[in-house]
Write a protein that holds these residues in place. Structure first.
Motif, mmCIF file in Angstrom:
data_model
loop_
_atom_site.group_PDB
_atom_site.id
_atom_site.type_symbol
_atom_site.label_atom_id
_atom_site.label_comp_id
_atom_site.label_asym_id
_atom_site.label_seq_id
_atom_site.Cartn_x
_atom_site.Cartn_y
_atom_site.Cartn_z
ATOM 1 N N LEU A 26 0.820 -1.214 0.000
ATOM 2 C CA LEU A 26 0.000 0.000 0.000
ATOM 3 C C LEU A 26 0.855 1.266 0.000
ATOM 4 O O LEU A 26 0.426 2.309 -0.507
ATOM 5 N N GLU A 29 4.002 3.351 -4.851
ATOM 6 C CA GLU A 29 3.268 4.202 -5.782
ATOM 7 C C GLU A 29 2.070 3.445 -6.353
ATOM 8 O O GLU A 29 2.176 2.272 -6.703
ATOM 9 N N LYS A 30 0.918 4.105 -6.398
ATOM 10 C CA LYS A 30 -0.338 3.472 -6.808
ATOM 11 C C LYS A 30 -0.608 2.237 -5.948
ATOM 12 O O LYS A 30 -1.040 1.199 -6.432
ATOM 13 N N VAL A 32 -2.910 1.523 -3.794
ATOM 14 C CA VAL A 32 -4.276 1.000 -3.686
ATOM 15 C C VAL A 32 -4.537 -0.033 -4.772
ATOM 16 O O VAL A 32 -5.127 -1.092 -4.524
ATOM 17 N N ARG A 33 -4.096 0.271 -6.000
ATOM 18 C CA ARG A 33 -4.277 -0.695 -7.093
ATOM 19 C C ARG A 33 -3.475 -1.967 -6.835
ATOM 20 O O ARG A 33 -3.959 -3.081 -7.080
ATOM 21 N N LYS A 34 -2.270 -1.800 -6.359
ATOM 22 C CA LYS A 34 -1.436 -2.970 -6.088
ATOM 23 C C LYS A 34 -1.965 -3.753 -4.882
ATOM 24 O O LYS A 34 -1.863 -4.973 -4.831
ATOM 25 N N LEU A 36 -5.101 -4.028 -4.270
ATOM 26 C CA LEU A 36 -6.222 -4.796 -4.822
ATOM 27 C C LEU A 36 -5.717 -6.072 -5.491
ATOM 28 O O LEU A 36 -6.340 -7.136 -5.362
ATOM 29 N N ALA A 37 -4.591 -5.994 -6.189
ATOM 30 C CA ALA A 37 -4.002 -7.187 -6.810
ATOM 31 C C ALA A 37 -3.626 -8.209 -5.741
ATOM 32 O O ALA A 37 -3.832 -9.417 -5.910
ATOM 33 N N SER A 111 5.503 -3.986 -7.840
ATOM 34 C CA SER A 111 4.586 -3.968 -8.981
ATOM 35 C C SER A 111 3.327 -4.735 -8.611
ATOM 36 O O SER A 111 3.271 -5.424 -7.588
ATOM 37 N N ALA A 112 2.310 -4.631 -9.455
ATOM 38 C CA ALA A 112 1.063 -5.361 -9.206
ATOM 39 C C ALA A 112 1.305 -6.868 -9.231
ATOM 40 O O ALA A 112 0.741 -7.617 -8.423
ATOM 41 N N GLU A 164 -7.160 -1.726 2.904
ATOM 42 C CA GLU A 164 -7.378 -1.264 1.531
ATOM 43 C C GLU A 164 -8.422 -0.144 1.500
ATOM 44 O O GLU A 164 -8.217 0.886 0.827
ATOM 45 N N THR A 168 -7.894 3.830 0.606
ATOM 46 C CA THR A 168 -8.657 4.383 -0.513
ATOM 47 C C THR A 168 -9.344 5.695 -0.136
ATOM 48 O O THR A 168 -9.289 6.677 -0.883
#
Length: 213
Positions: A26, A29-30, A32-34, A36-37, A111-112, A164, A168
């Motif tokens: 978390l 960088e980014k 939240v998206r990662k 989620l992955a 990375s994701a 998460e 967000t």
């Protein structure tokens, strides 16, 4: 079955290492998206294990004292004994000596795909195996079994989902507080591991022996 799944799900979600790794994800960088992955890969592992067991049983629990039911209880017993042994080993190893990770989470590249891989690698597979052995008892002709299975998946993911959502909707506050949580967990993870291992280990051993007799 339901009580066992609740306890196992709580133990899964409170495991320190996945929680600490998720905070690192978390903070990237980014994140939240990662994150989620990470969650999707985590849930996918649980769902695949549960679906595989239900396909094996056909959604009908095996009769008591048959080979499948005895094998499932043997797995739970083995996991319980393993948790007790691991808890004792960690306790003797010195839970009172906290160790800090000197590298700030934000400095790490994630990375994701890395996040998803971490979710799979850090899944507490021993606890998942105990959950799978419990799922063998699920009777899909009853709504209660469906509820128990969904509750298990939600509980096993609840800490990740909470972080998460927090990241967000409150990203600034989440960054500070989750980093503080990670630092605290780094200092206290041994105590948490010992407590979770011993409590759940003795529970699984006691339940398995009672059903085997």
């Amino acid at each position: 079955m339901t009580l066992d799944l609740i306890l196992i799900g709580l133990a899964v979600t409170l495991e320190p290492f996945p929680v600490m790794a998720f905070i690192v994800v978390l903070s990237a960088e980014k994140g939240v998206r990662k994150g989620l992955a990470f969650i999707l890969a985590w849930l996918a592992c649980l769902v695949v294990v549960i679906a595989s067991l239900l396909l094996f049983t056909g959604g009908t629990p095996p009769r008591a004292h048959t080979t499948p039911s005895t094998a499932a209880l043997a797995v739970k017993l083995a996991v319980g004994v393993g948790l007790i042994a691991y808890g004792v080993h960690r306790r003797r190893g010195g839970t009172g000596r906290p160790r800090r990770d000197p590298t700030p989470p934000a400095k790490r590249a994630v990375s994701a795909w890395t996040a998803a891989g971490l979710a799979v690698l850090l899944q507490p597979w021993g606890l998942v195996a105990a959950g799978a052995a419990t799922v063998v008892k699920a009777d899909l002709s009853h709504a209660g079994s469906w509820v128990a299975l969904m509750l298990y998946c939600i509980l096993a993911t609840s800490s990740l989902l909470t972080m998460e959502l927090y990241a967000t909707f409150r990203p600034d506050a989440a960054g500070v507080r989750l980093d503080a949580l990670r630092t605290w967990m780094t200092d206290h993870k041994d105590q948490a591991i010992v407590t979770l291992s011993l409590v759940l280990g003795f529970w699984l051993v006691g339940r398995s022996l009672a059903e085997l007799v």
